[in-house]
Design a protein around this motif. Structure first.
Motif, PDB file in Angstrom:
ATOM      1  N   LEU B  41       0.825  -1.210   0.000  1.00 12.47           N
ATOM      2  CA  LEU B  41       0.000   0.000   0.000  1.00 12.47           C
ATOM      3  C   LEU B  41       0.861   1.262   0.000  1.00 12.47           C
ATOM      4  O   LEU B  41       0.533   2.247  -0.640  1.00 12.47           O
ATOM      5  CB  LEU B  41      -0.940   0.011   1.210  1.00 12.47           C
ATOM      6  N   TYR B  42       1.942   1.222   0.793  1.00 16.62           N
ATOM      7  CA  TYR B  42       2.809   2.395   0.840  1.00 16.62           C
ATOM      8  C   TYR B  42       4.174   1.984   1.367  1.00 16.62           C
ATOM      9  O   TYR B  42       4.272   1.135   2.247  1.00 16.62           O
ATOM     10  CB  TYR B  42       2.194   3.479   1.740  1.00 16.62           C
ATOM     11  N   THR B  43       5.198   2.635   0.859  1.00 17.64           N
ATOM     12  CA  THR B  43       6.564   2.248   1.212  1.00 17.64           C
ATOM     13  C   THR B  43       6.877   2.515   2.681  1.00 17.64           C
ATOM     14  O   THR B  43       7.690   1.828   3.277  1.00 17.64           O
ATOM     15  CB  THR B  43       7.574   3.023   0.349  1.00 17.64           C
ATOM     16  N   GLN B  44       6.232   3.512   3.255  1.00 17.26           N
ATOM     17  CA  GLN B  44       6.463   3.871   4.660  1.00 17.26           C
ATOM     18  C   GLN B  44       5.274   3.399   5.515  1.00 17.26           C
ATOM     19  O   GLN B  44       4.171   3.274   5.002  1.00 17.26           O
ATOM     20  CB  GLN B  44       6.561   5.398   4.809  1.00 17.26           C
ATOM     21  N   PRO B  45       5.502   3.198   6.821  1.00 14.68           N
ATOM     22  CA  PRO B  45       4.352   2.915   7.694  1.00 14.68           C
ATOM     23  C   PRO B  45       3.372   4.093   7.697  1.00 14.68           C
ATOM     24  O   PRO B  45       3.785   5.247   7.572  1.00 14.68           O
ATOM     25  CB  PRO B  45       4.997   2.735   9.074  1.00 14.68           C
ATOM     26  N   PHE B  46       2.101   3.795   7.807  1.00 18.87           N
ATOM     27  CA  PHE B  46       1.061   4.838   7.815  1.00 18.87           C
ATOM     28  C   PHE B  46      -0.061   4.399   8.753  1.00 18.87           C
ATOM     29  O   PHE B  46      -0.241   3.219   9.015  1.00 18.87           O
ATOM     30  CB  PHE B  46       0.505   5.053   6.398  1.00 18.87           C
ATOM     31  N   LEU B 108      -8.778  -4.697  -7.424  1.00 20.03           N
ATOM     32  CA  LEU B 108      -8.420  -5.595  -8.534  1.00 20.03           C
ATOM     33  C   LEU B 108      -7.413  -4.953  -9.478  1.00 20.03           C
ATOM     34  O   LEU B 108      -6.616  -5.643 -10.107  1.00 20.03           O
ATOM     35  CB  LEU B 108      -9.675  -6.012  -9.310  1.00 20.03           C
ATOM     36  N   LEU B 109      -7.469  -3.641  -9.562  1.00 12.60           N
ATOM     37  CA  LEU B 109      -6.521  -2.914 -10.410  1.00 12.60           C
ATOM     38  C   LEU B 109      -5.097  -3.075  -9.873  1.00 12.60           C
ATOM     39  O   LEU B 109      -4.130  -3.138 -10.635  1.00 12.60           O
ATOM     40  CB  LEU B 109      -6.925  -1.438 -10.439  1.00 12.60           C
ATOM     41  N   GLU B 110      -4.992  -3.138  -8.553  1.00 13.50           N
ATOM     42  CA  GLU B 110      -3.676  -3.287  -7.936  1.00 13.50           C
ATOM     43  C   GLU B 110      -3.185  -4.737  -8.026  1.00 13.50           C
ATOM     44  O   GLU B 110      -1.993  -4.993  -8.107  1.00 13.50           O
ATOM     45  CB  GLU B 110      -3.750  -2.832  -6.468  1.00 13.50           C
ATOM     46  N   GLN B 111      -4.151  -5.670  -8.012  1.00 15.53           N
ATOM     47  CA  GLN B 111      -3.767  -7.081  -8.062  1.00 15.53           C
ATOM     48  C   GLN B 111      -3.440  -7.532  -9.484  1.00 15.53           C
ATOM     49  O   GLN B 111      -2.708  -8.497  -9.683  1.00 15.53           O
ATOM     50  CB  GLN B 111      -4.899  -7.943  -7.477  1.00 15.53           C
ATOM     51  N   HIS B 112      -4.036  -6.842 -10.488  1.00 18.28           N
ATOM     52  CA  HIS B 112      -3.816  -7.208 -11.891  1.00 18.28           C
ATOM     53  C   HIS B 112      -3.505  -5.955 -12.700  1.00 18.28           C
ATOM     54  O   HIS B 112      -4.289  -5.564 -13.557  1.00 18.28           O
ATOM     55  CB  HIS B 112      -5.054  -7.896 -12.477  1.00 18.28           C
ATOM     56  N   PRO B 113      -2.360  -5.313 -12.431  1.00 17.24           N
ATOM     57  CA  PRO B 113      -2.125  -4.001 -13.043  1.00 17.24           C
ATOM     58  C   PRO B 113      -2.097  -4.024 -14.571  1.00 17.24           C
ATOM     59  O   PRO B 113      -2.465  -3.044 -15.213  1.00 17.24           O
ATOM     60  CB  PRO B 113      -0.779  -3.564 -12.466  1.00 17.24           C
ATOM     61  N   SER B 114      -1.661  -5.130 -15.176  1.00 17.02           N
ATOM     62  CA  SER B 114      -1.531  -5.103 -16.634  1.00 17.02           C
ATOM     63  C   SER B 114      -2.806  -5.557 -17.329  1.00 17.02           C
ATOM     64  O   SER B 114      -3.068  -5.163 -18.467  1.00 17.02           O
ATOM     65  CB  SER B 114      -0.352  -5.972 -17.079  1.00 17.02           C
ATOM     66  N   ASP B 115      -3.606  -6.389 -16.673  1.00 19.42           N
ATOM     67  CA  ASP B 115      -4.838  -6.846 -17.330  1.00 19.42           C
ATOM     68  C   ASP B 115      -5.992  -6.878 -16.317  1.00 19.42           C
ATOM     69  O   ASP B 115      -6.536  -7.914 -15.989  1.00 19.42           O
ATOM     70  CB  ASP B 115      -4.639  -8.223 -17.969  1.00 19.42           C
TER      71      ASP B 115
END
Lengths: 199, 380
Positions: B41-46, B108-115
């Motif tokens: 979700l993010y490179t740093q803790p949030f 789902l966009l994050e889980q399947h970024p290319s399709d």
């Protein structure tokens, strides 16, 4: 209780713009959507630089309202409602925004990743401060929109409303926008008149 | 005229699976917000209020959750828990099935970024899948109107019941914390570096949250339980000012509050407390303070539940209205966690400790991108 009628309509499909069933303007079918929107803006406005910041969904809805409301509406701002629907919500812009996330997330695109922003843009342009609702369905659910709008009139939540369908996904789009008012000359608000299939 | 009542409700969140569990945790001052270390979700803790890994899966009984996304599981489990508490048959042709969300299956966009499976990300398609789980055959109704969606979904149900189109409604809403939404709020510099502090002078912005809320409504006497909450009138307004910044005057939110009270035939002095939007951004809370002043609500206790749930977007109006209903029934005003020093220009009575109070009505308000505001009265 007065009858609610459709007093004006605008349809934008296949690069053609209609007002009350009459073809006002037509662009070359060779244009892509972006160029069509730009050409339509030049033809029907030309004086609203904020247009260029909008996403396609907002441009389409904004243009239809521009064509529909040639004359300013004679209602207090709080009495004009906007009830819109579409199929893809803001998915067209969602994909564009997500493309920026890996590099540098774009706030200018992120604000358009909600379908109701088109109602915000129309409200800013025309000063409408009344009821808003945005629904999504796989086709223009005229029964839903009609019931909801009728109820808004019945409880005196609106004096007039813009209602309809504003859809875009990639190059595919369609806009059907109506002005509905009470006790005015117009077409009866029914499924057939809302759908406008015949154009 | 018909009256619309709440028959059953549910909150599914980091604070529990049932409304009772949620209300008990909130009453004890327990927040769902925690420091998250999630590199996807993010490179740093949030900070965010997120479900624990495995929490949702643990709630399933015989059915397998494998065919459903996190968003869909939230909705299904929340609706199921609420439906278990009523006799209403939602397949009777007289029930609306209303789903409220801002981003639905955007995960789902994050889980399947290319399709990415685009159809699965259409809100209506997802709502149909949820409705079908409960054998609901008609088309569901999807409300997607930014952060007012949850409350607007309740208002939509009330209006469609009053119109005669339905007798009952299942109103459910959810949103999930995703990279998509987190990065967007971060791009606005709107995410707080500590758990959010609504209305406080030191507030630093929004904390995001995830969860689901469901209410089941009816106008039919036979299904209304004793002591049921009456769903009062509501109203929506638009600032017509800016698509991502709130009104400078608060006049439009005030307009919605005043209409909601007037059409519910109550005055500002009848309102026991206001469950505000209170996102803890500088501009939102300031705008709300002006609206409260204009609506004559400066002597009324005000709370924000964002410091318990984070901002749950399309679920916020539902979750917060449900907590409000139970607070109303128990004659308590929930404090605003994290609030210490008033940091808005109007002297709003921000609730900072648990208060007992005899009351009959509360006002729920929400505001969102696109300049939208909504307000509704709930009564007992």
């Amino acid at each position: 209780m007065g009858e609610v009628s459709i007093t004006a309509s605008c349809v934008i499909r296949q690069h053609r713009i209609y007002r009350n069933g009459e073809l006002l303007w037509e662009a070359s079918q060779d244009l892509n959507l972006q160029d069509f929107l730009r050409a339509a803006y030049d033809r029907f406005s030309g004086q609203y630089p904020k247009f260029h910041k909008m996403d396609h969904l907002c441009k389409l809805g904004w243009l239809a309202a521009e064509v529909l409301l040639k004359e300013p509406l004679d209602y207090p701002p709080a009495e004009v409602g906007l009830i819109l629907a579409n199929k893809s919500a803001s998915l067209d812009t969602d994909l564009r925004y997500y493309d920026t996330v890996k590099e540098f997330p774009s706030p200018a695109l992120f604000v358009y990743t909600l379908p109701n922003i088109v109602m915000g843009e129309i409200s800013i342009r025309h000063g409408f401060k009344g009821e808003n609702a945005f629904f999504t369905s796989d086709h223009f659910d005229t029964e839903l929109v009609m019931s909801y709008v009728q109820q808004l009139f019945d409880e005196n939540a609106v004096g007039a409303a813009l209602c309809g369908w504003v859809e875009v996904m990639n190059e595919q789009y369609e806009v059907i926008l109506h002005l509905v008012e009470k006790e005015k000359q117009g077409l009866p608000m029914n499924a057939e008149n809302l759908q406008i299939n015949k154009l | 005229m018909k009256s619309v009542y709440v028959v059953a409700d549910n909150i599914l969140s980091p604070l529990g699976r049932t409304t009772e569990e949620n209300f008990s945790n909130v009453s004890r001052g327990q927040s769902g917000i925690q420091l998250q270390d999630n590199k996807a979700l993010y490179t740093q803790p949030f900070y965010a209020a997120m479900l624990q890994p495995g929490q949702l899966e643990g709630y399933w009984n015989e059915d397998s959750p494998d065919n459903y996304t996190k968003f869909e599981q939230l909705l299904i489990l929340s609706v199921q828990t609420a439906l278990d508490r009523t006799e209403i048959d939602i397949t009777d042709g007289r029930t609306a099935f209303i789903v409220s969300t801002t981003k639905g299956n955007i995960e789902l966009l994050e889980q399947h970024p290319s399709d990415a499976p685009l159809q699965e990300m259409e809100l209506f398609h997802t709502a149909k899948k949820i409705a079908a789980y409960f054998d609901y055959k008609e088309d569901p109704i999807v409300v997607s109107n930014a952060c007012i969606s949850g409350l607007l979904a309740i208002l939509t149900a009330r209006r469609l019941i009053l119109s005669g189109r339905y007798d009952h409604a299942v109103v459910t809403g959810a949103d999930v914390v995703t990279q998509f939404v987190l990065s967007g709020f971060q791009s606005f510099q709107a995410v707080s570096s500590e758990p959010c502090r609504p209305f406080d002078a030191a507030r630093k912005g929004v904390t995001l949250g995830e969860g689901a809320g469901t209410v089941i409504l009816t106008c039919k006497e036979a299904y209304i339980p004793a002591n049921a909450i009456l769903v009062g009138a509501g109203a929506v307004s638009n600032d017509a000012n800016h698509i991502s910044g709130p009104s400078r005057t608060g006049a439009e939110l005030s307009q919605a509050m005043v209409s909601a009270m007037k059409n519910s035939m109550v005055s500002s002095t009848d309102i026991g407390f206001v469950s505000a939007h209170g996102t803890a951004t500088l501009y939102n809370d300031e705008m709300e303070s002006k609206a409260l002043q204009l609506a004559g609500l400066l002597d009324t206790p005000v709370n924000s539940l964002k410091s318990y749930y984070g901002h749950t977007l399309g679920a916020a109006g539902l979750i917060e209205a449900i907590i409000g209903m139970h607070a109303l029934q128990q004659n308590v005003v929930i404090p605003t966690l994290g609030f210490e020093t008033l940091g808005v220009s109007e002297p709003v009575k921000v609730s900072s400790e648990m208060m007992q109070k005899e009351m009959k009505h509360f006002l729920k308000t929400v505001s969102g991108f696109g300049g939208c505001n909504a307000a509704m009265v709930f009564s007992k």
